[in-house]
Scaffold this motif. Sequence first.
Motif, PDB file in Angstrom:
ATOM      1  N   ILE A  88      37.414  10.463  71.452  1.00 17.33           N
ATOM      2  CA  ILE A  88      36.956   8.865  71.802  1.00 17.33           C
ATOM      3  C   ILE A  88      37.624   8.257  72.840  1.00 17.33           C
ATOM      4  O   ILE A  88      38.799   8.168  72.791  1.00 17.33           O
ATOM      5  CB  ILE A  88      36.968   7.954  70.555  1.00 17.33           C
ATOM      6  N   GLN A  89      37.039   7.903  73.808  1.00 20.24           N
ATOM      7  CA  GLN A  89      37.156   6.677  74.757  1.00 20.24           C
ATOM      8  C   GLN A  89      36.230   5.765  74.502  1.00 20.24           C
ATOM      9  O   GLN A  89      35.121   5.780  74.929  1.00 20.24           O
ATOM     10  CB  GLN A  89      37.450   7.534  76.167  1.00 20.24           C
ATOM     11  N   ASN A  90      36.938   4.368  74.437  1.00 23.28           N
ATOM     12  CA  ASN A  90      35.991   3.348  74.161  1.00 23.28           C
ATOM     13  C   ASN A  90      36.503   1.904  74.695  1.00 23.28           C
ATOM     14  O   ASN A  90      37.586   1.487  74.596  1.00 23.28           O
ATOM     15  CB  ASN A  90      35.911   2.965  72.596  1.00 23.28           C
ATOM     16  N   ALA A  91      35.550   1.394  75.773  1.00 23.37           N
ATOM     17  CA  ALA A  91      35.746   0.134  76.309  1.00 23.37           C
ATOM     18  C   ALA A  91      34.714  -0.930  75.670  1.00 23.37           C
ATOM     19  O   ALA A  91      35.014  -2.205  75.856  1.00 23.37           O
ATOM     20  CB  ALA A  91      35.601   0.132  77.705  1.00 23.37           C
ATOM     21  N   GLY A  92      33.753  -0.543  74.765  1.00 27.55           N
ATOM     22  CA  GLY A  92      32.725  -1.356  74.233  1.00 27.55           C
ATOM     23  C   GLY A  92      32.923  -1.288  72.767  1.00 27.55           C
ATOM     24  O   GLY A  92      34.008  -1.748  72.187  1.00 27.55           O
ATOM     25  N   VAL A  93      31.810  -0.985  71.922  1.00 27.19           N
ATOM     26  CA  VAL A  93      31.767  -1.068  70.455  1.00 27.19           C
ATOM     27  C   VAL A  93      31.249   0.194  70.107  1.00 27.19           C
ATOM     28  O   VAL A  93      30.202   0.942  70.843  1.00 27.19           O
ATOM     29  CB  VAL A  93      30.964  -2.201  70.130  1.00 27.19           C
ATOM     30  N   ILE A  94      31.776   0.927  69.353  1.00 23.75           N
ATOM     31  CA  ILE A  94      31.238   2.341  68.520  1.00 23.75           C
ATOM     32  C   ILE A  94      31.385   2.165  67.197  1.00 23.75           C
ATOM     33  O   ILE A  94      32.446   1.524  66.654  1.00 23.75           O
ATOM     34  CB  ILE A  94      32.129   3.568  68.986  1.00 23.75           C
TER      35      ILE A  94
END
Length: 679
Positions: free
Chosen positions: A317-323
Motif C-alpha cells: 500500500i501507498q496512500n496519500a488519501g483514504v483507504i
Amino acid sequence: MTMMKMSVRCLLVAGMFCAAGVAQKSGHPAEAGAALAWADRVIVYPADSGALNVKDYGAKGDGQTDDTAAILKAISETGIDTRGFGFEDKIVFFPKGIYKISAPLIKRYADGGYASGIYLMGESRESVTLKLADHAPGYDKANAPKAMIFMTSRLLDSGGPYGGGKKYPELGEGNDAYWNSVENMTVDVGKGNPGAIGIDYLSNNGGALRNVEVRTTDTGAVGIAMTRKWIGPALVEHVTVNGFDVGIDVANTQYSITMDGVRLFDQKKAALQNNKNMVTVKDIEVKSGTLGIANVGADGLIMLVRGHITAPAGKAIQNAGVIVFHGTKMDGYQAITGGALPGDLMEGFMSGQTHWKDTKGAWGLPIPEFPNPAAEPSDKWVSITKFGAVGIATTDAKGAVAETPTDALPAFKQAFATGASTVYLPHGIYYISQNLDIPATVKRIVGMKSTLRVFQVGGYRMDRSKGMIRVAARTNAPLMIQNLTFDNSNFGTQLAVEHSSQRDVILRDIVFAGTVMVNRAWTGGREYFDNTACGGCVNNIIAGPNMVAARQLNLENCRLCINNQGSPLWIMGAKTEGFVSLVSGTAGSQTELLGGLFYMVRPNTKPEASLFFMQDSRLTASFVEEVLVSPAHYINYITDTTTGTAQNVPEGGIARDPGGHGEIMPMLQDIPPGWEQPK
C-alpha cells in the motif's frame, strides 16, 4: 439475534468512533474464490439479433491478416449520433478467432466527432483475442502511450470542446461517454510495444469491462487506463491484467469506478493506481513484486472489500488519501500505528500512510455474490419478432423514430406462450400498450441494446401504478433481464418493474429513462441491480426481508431515490447527481453503502435536505462528496427521526482538498437506540 446495546448514534470520521455493529460474516478472501473464478461464457447471437459481426465486414480473425479497417467499419455502423440515447447503439460481435490490429479501435461519427455507445462483445474470453501487431507503429514510446481500444465521449456539453477543462478535440474526453463496453475477450498488446495501453476506457452512467483479460508478452505501459475527464460511473467486472508497468490506472475526482473480481498480476510499477477518484473494489487479488495499491492523490478514496494484496518483495500500500478496508488480507505490508499486522483481515481505514482507525463490527450485512445464471444456446431463444413485433431503429440526431410504432404486446404474449425460457428483443425500439406479466417459464429476457417504450396510440392505457413488466408468477426460478432500456421519457411517472414473486430478479445493464426502476413487494424475492442507471426515477420502493444488492448504481435527479421499507439493502458503488436523498430507511431496514460519489452541480437551495433519512433503521456508509460550486454541499448527511424528532447528524469528514471538492467520509454510521438485528 444480537441486540445492539446502543444509546447514541454513531458517526465515524477521522477522529470519532463508536464501536458497534453486527458481527462480520465474510471470511478469508480465499473463500471468495467463486467470485474470481468466473466460468468462461460463450455467446453466439442469433442471426436476426441486430449485432454486427466483424467477419461480415471483412475481418478474418486468422491472426495474420490486419483486421483494423474491417473492425473500424463495423464500429462506424453501430449507430449515428442519437444524442442522449447512446445506450441504443448496436453491438459489435467477434466470433472465435485472433484479430490482429495495428491502430486504435475508436468510434467516430460521420462529421469526424468522437462518439459514445461502442460495445465490443466476443464469443468467449478464451476463444477471442484482439492482438496488437508486434512492433506496431506509434506504440514504441513508453512516455507517449497509445491505446489498442480507445473509448470516447460524444460532445453534448454546451461549454464546447474545452468546457470544464476537457480536451475533446485531442482526447475525445467528456461526460457524455454513454455505455461504452467490452466483454468476453482477451486483449493482447503483443511484443515490442512498450507504449501500449490495452484499453483506454471512458464511460459514463453505465458501461462495463466484463470478463476480459488484458495481457502483454514482454512489455506495455498500462493495462486499463481510466485517467481522462471524466471516467465513470462504470463497472469493471471479472477482469485480469498481466505484466504492464501499471495494471489499472484511475484519475480525476469524478465520477467513480466500481470493480468486482479483479486480478492484477506481475505489474512492474503498480497494480492499481488511483489519483483523486472514488474506487470501490470487491474480491481483488493482487500479486506484485513492487507496489500493490497506490492511492496517490489526497482527494482519493479506495474501498477494498474482501481482497487479498500480496507484495512479497515490495510494498502492498501507498496512500496519500483514504483507504477503507473491509475483510481484506495484506501480505508484504508493515504494521501501522494502531493498525493490523501483515496477514490479518483488515477492518478499518487509513488516512495518509500512517493514520489508522479500527472499524471492526461496523459492517453487518453479508457480502453478496451477484448471480450469473448459465445462458441457453441461442438456437433455443425465441424472438418476439417471430410473432410480428417490429423493432424500430433510432435514425435521426435527436433519437426520434422514422416509422409509426406498433404495439408489440401480442407478440410478447405469443412468444411467452411457446414455453421458451429465453425470449429476446433484436436491436430496436419496441412498444407495449399494457402492463406485461412475465410467466414462470421465462427465465431470461435478453435485449440487444434494445428499448421498451409505452405505446400511446389511441391513448395511454398502461396502469401507471403497475410495472411495465410484472414479475408475479409463483416460481423459485431466477429471472434475468439484461441489456434493455425502459423508456417513458416526458410522459409522466411510470413504474418499470413490479416484483412480487418469490423468484430472484437480476437486472443487468439496464437503463431506466423517465421511469421508476422498481417496486419490490414484501413477498418479493432477492433483487440484484447490476450496472444500472436511472434518471428522475423518484421513490423506488423495496420492501420485505430478502436482500436487495446493487453494484454500480447511477441515480440522477430523483429527490428520494430509494424507499427502504424493512429490507437489507447492500450497495457497492453508487453515484448521484444534484441534491437527492439516496435512501429513506424505515421499519427495521438495514442499508450499507460501500463506496459512493455524490455530485453537486448547483448551489444548495434546500439546506434541510439530507443524504439519508433513517427511522428505526441501521446505516453504514463510506463515500465521497463532489462539490463544484459554492455553496453546494450537504449540510446534513443523516436526519434520524427514530425518536419522532428530526436529529440532524452534521457533516463531518476529511476535506478532499483546499479547492473545495467536498469531503471524504470514510465511514458514516447510524444505529438507533436499542436497535435489534431483524430476524
